[in-house]
Scaffold this motif. Structure first.
Motif, PDB file in Angstrom:
ATOM      1  N   PHE A  77      -2.696 -14.046  -3.608  1.00  0.00           N
ATOM      2  CA  PHE A  77      -1.856 -13.073  -2.916  1.00  0.00           C
ATOM      3  C   PHE A  77      -2.386 -11.648  -3.038  1.00  0.00           C
ATOM      4  CE2 PHE A  77       0.898 -16.653  -2.686  1.00  0.00           C
ATOM      5  CZ  PHE A  77       1.627 -16.451  -1.522  1.00  0.00           C
ATOM      6  N   GLY A  78      -3.290 -11.413  -3.976  1.00  0.00           N
ATOM      7  CA  GLY A  78      -3.976 -10.122  -3.983  1.00  0.00           C
ATOM      8  C   GLY A  78      -4.812  -9.962  -2.727  1.00  0.00           C
ATOM      9  N   ILE A  79      -5.537 -11.017  -2.369  1.00  0.00           N
ATOM     10  CA  ILE A  79      -6.366 -10.988  -1.158  1.00  0.00           C
ATOM     11  C   ILE A  79      -5.500 -10.959   0.096  1.00  0.00           C
ATOM     12  CG2 ILE A  79      -8.037 -12.310   0.193  1.00  0.00           C
ATOM     13  CD1 ILE A  79      -9.199 -13.270  -2.512  1.00  0.00           C
ATOM     14  N   GLY A 130       4.236 -11.599  -6.486  1.00  0.00           N
ATOM     15  CA  GLY A 130       4.776 -10.250  -6.352  1.00  0.00           C
ATOM     16  C   GLY A 130       3.767  -9.178  -6.691  1.00  0.00           C
ATOM     17  N   ALA A 131       2.977  -9.401  -7.739  1.00  0.00           N
ATOM     18  CA  ALA A 131       1.975  -8.414  -8.131  1.00  0.00           C
ATOM     19  C   ALA A 131       0.902  -8.255  -7.049  1.00  0.00           C
ATOM     20  CB  ALA A 131       1.326  -8.823  -9.457  1.00  0.00           C
ATOM     21  N   GLY A 132       0.558  -9.369  -6.391  1.00  0.00           N
ATOM     22  CA  GLY A 132      -0.401  -9.270  -5.287  1.00  0.00           C
ATOM     23  C   GLY A 132       0.105  -8.356  -4.189  1.00  0.00           C
ATOM     24  N   LEU A 133       1.392  -8.471  -3.871  1.00  0.00           N
ATOM     25  CA  LEU A 133       1.982  -7.616  -2.851  1.00  0.00           C
ATOM     26  C   LEU A 133       2.030  -6.157  -3.312  1.00  0.00           C
ATOM     27  CD1 LEU A 133       5.006  -9.838  -1.708  1.00  0.00           C
ATOM     28  CD2 LEU A 133       2.698  -9.732  -0.737  1.00  0.00           C
ATOM     29  N   LEU A 134       2.516  -5.951  -4.552  1.00  0.00           N
ATOM     30  CA  LEU A 134       2.659  -4.579  -5.044  1.00  0.00           C
ATOM     31  C   LEU A 134       1.318  -3.854  -5.117  1.00  0.00           C
ATOM     32  CD1 LEU A 134       4.889  -3.319  -7.921  1.00  0.00           C
ATOM     33  CD2 LEU A 134       2.490  -2.672  -7.860  1.00  0.00           C
ATOM     34  N   TRP A 135       0.304  -4.502  -5.684  1.00  0.00           N
ATOM     35  CA  TRP A 135      -0.961  -3.813  -5.907  1.00  0.00           C
ATOM     36  C   TRP A 135      -1.757  -3.621  -4.622  1.00  0.00           C
ATOM     37  CZ3 TRP A 135      -1.980  -0.786  -9.741  1.00  0.00           C
ATOM     38  CH2 TRP A 135      -1.333  -0.983 -10.961  1.00  0.00           C
ATOM     39  N   ALA A 136      -1.582  -4.508  -3.651  1.00  0.00           N
ATOM     40  CA  ALA A 136      -2.219  -4.269  -2.355  1.00  0.00           C
ATOM     41  C   ALA A 136      -1.612  -3.041  -1.695  1.00  0.00           C
ATOM     42  CB  ALA A 136      -2.078  -5.493  -1.455  1.00  0.00           C
ATOM     43  N   ALA A 137      -0.275  -2.940  -1.765  1.00  0.00           N
ATOM     44  CA  ALA A 137       0.403  -1.769  -1.209  1.00  0.00           C
ATOM     45  C   ALA A 137       0.013  -0.512  -1.974  1.00  0.00           C
ATOM     46  CB  ALA A 137       1.917  -1.978  -1.253  1.00  0.00           C
ATOM     47  N   GLN A 138       0.009  -0.612  -3.298  1.00  0.00           N
ATOM     48  CA  GLN A 138      -0.371   0.539  -4.109  1.00  0.00           C
ATOM     49  C   GLN A 138      -1.795   0.989  -3.815  1.00  0.00           C
ATOM     50  OE1 GLN A 138      -2.804   0.105  -6.696  1.00  0.00           O
ATOM     51  NE2 GLN A 138      -2.749   2.250  -7.314  1.00  0.00           N
TER      52      GLN A 138
END
Length: 465
Positions: A77-79, A130-138
């Motif tokens: 989900f990071g990708i 969730g972290a994948g979504l947050l860090w991509a947005a960040q």
């Protein structure tokens, strides 16, 4: 490039822009501060929890398995996160991501009472999404909102606020477990409840972040001309990243950038210090990150007029510092007495060396990651592109972390982990140098001109139409 774009503070600002308010709600600096506060509350507290070693438990098995599940889903989900951000925008992406941190901390509160791994592992897998979504947005926000000649400064501002979460998070177990003696112990329920309270606040705060199209720089440019994308387009663009030569050069840096946490937390902080001292150490570990991010931010933005030269110098500075710190880690690994558990009040001079090493690890982590983010941010200015680049970086980074936590679960020696970490980070520096030399331009003027869509009056008034 104009003097203003080169950062010349003596340049005359056009009359219609002299009244710009730096602290208007839709300015890049305010949005960077807000995303920093979101990360202060969520991943900042998560870092404090992880930094204690074993998630605050005597036995690291449950934590290692939960973190493996976390980083496995995070890798995927990071990708995908960059594409999801481009479709959903910041509010839904960030709120969904932040909410999963609360569940993860709650799973260890549950484990404190019932000693069942399943909830912690499941919560870890959900947090990875969730972290994948947050860090991509960040990543998209941090690399695309700032002016291109101040990206290092804005990254350091974010990193300082974010890591203040680790400082406060380190104080929570330090204070709440201060009088529990020197025997090995798990943290108390209040520690996990404190983490959950901060994480819940971060989820609410994420709703204050503006989309890139509403953020306006002081030169009158919007941060992007992006129109929200669709699944087909994002799927195609994400697949292209896997044969994009720029991204391939970043892979070793991405893989190693969270790989070393396992060694630092579970083989330096956890086995050498008692519970309250681990919390005390974490205050300084995450405090060092604030110092490191400011230092490398200055180098990347102000050391030379040429942006490419600043990039080269910054990478070389981090590489030289890393060599010294990993050399110190090797000396500590060789000479330490595995039977001695130190306390910051009672151990005297024997505590100083390992403490300085752990502090230095925090310094290096911030400088390394801020440097890589600067390089990514220098490749483009557009939020849509940079969200994919940041997502790719976090995906590869998380795959490395998933492997690292399972390596530790299989009882690989601390010395072997140290050597692997030193080699992995060392390989990344020359590849980043090649990327900077070949791909970083002195400015991205063509892209900036496309983003000029706002009248001066709307900027001065802080309009977010």
């Amino acid at each position: 490039m104009s003097n203003l774009e080169n950062g010349d503070s003596n340049t005359q600002i056009p009359q219609d822009r002299k009244n710009f308010n730096l602290f208007r709600y839709n300015s890049p600096i305010i949005q960077i501060i807000l995303i920093g506060l979101v990360c202060f509350c969520c991943p900042g507290m998560f870092n404090a929890l992880s930094g204690m070693g074993g998630g605050g438990q005597v036995n690291s098995t449950a934590s290692n398995n939960a973190l493996t599940a976390l980083y496995t889903t995070f890798a995927v989900f990071g990708i995908l996160g960059g594409g999801i951000y481009n479709i959903l925008g910041p509010h839904l992406t960030l709120f969904a991501g932040c909410s999963t941190y609360v569940l993860y901390a709650g799973s260890f509160l549950y484990y404190n009472h019932y000693q069942h791994q399943f909830f912690a592992i499941t919560a870890g897998a959900i947090l990875g999404i969730g972290a994948g979504l947050l860090w991509a947005a960040q990543g998209a926000i941090m690399t695309s909102y700032p002016p291109e000649n101040r990206k290092g400064t804005y990254i350091s501002i974010f990193w300082s606020i974010f890591n203040m979460g680790g400082v406060i998070g380190g104080l929570i177990p330090f204070i709440l477990n201060y009088n529990r003696g020197d025997a090995p112990a798990t943290v108390n329920d209040g520690t996990y409840i404190g983490f959950m309270a901060f994480m819940s606040a971060g989820a609410v705060l994420s709703l204050t972040i503006l989309p890139a199209s509403k953020v306006v720089r002081d030169d009158g440019t919007r941060c992007t001309h992006m129109v929200y994308s669709n699944v087909t387009t994002e799927s195609y663009e994400i697949l292209k990243l896997f044969y994009n030569w720029k991204m391939l050069l970043i892979v070793p840096a991405a893989w190693s950038s969270n790989f070393f946490y396992t060694y630092q937390f579970n083989h330096v902080n956890k086995p050498q210090f008692n519970l309250r001292t681990r919390g005390f150490n974490n205050v300084f570990y995450w405090g060092a990150q604030m110092v490191g991010s400011v230092a490398i931010g200055y180098v990347m933005d102000f050391s030379f007029k040429s942006r490419k030269k600043r990039g080269v110098v910054g990478i070389c500075v981090v590489a030289l510092l890393a060599s010294g710190i990993w050399g110190g880690a090797l000396a500590n690994q060789i000479k330490r007495d595995l039977g001695v558990i130190m306390d910051f009040k009672d151990s005297g001079s024997s505590y100083a060396g390992p403490f300085v090493l752990y502090f230095s690890f925090g310094l290096l982590d911030a400088m390394f990651q801020s440097m890589v983010y600067w390089v990514i941010g220098a490749l483009a200015n557009d939020s849509e592109i940079l969200s994919r680049y940041a997502g790719f970086y976090k995906g590869v980074q998380s795959a490395g972390a998933a492997v690292a936590w399972q390596i530790d679960n299989h009882k690989v020696s601390g010395m072997a982990q140290l050597i692997v970490n030193w080699v992995l980070t060392s390989v990344s520096y020359p590849l980043l140098l090649v990327l900077v030399v070949l791909a970083v331009k002195e400015d991205n003027k063509g892209e900036e001109e496309q983003a000029k869509q706002v009248a001066p009056s709307s900027v001065e008034n802080g309009s977010v139409r």
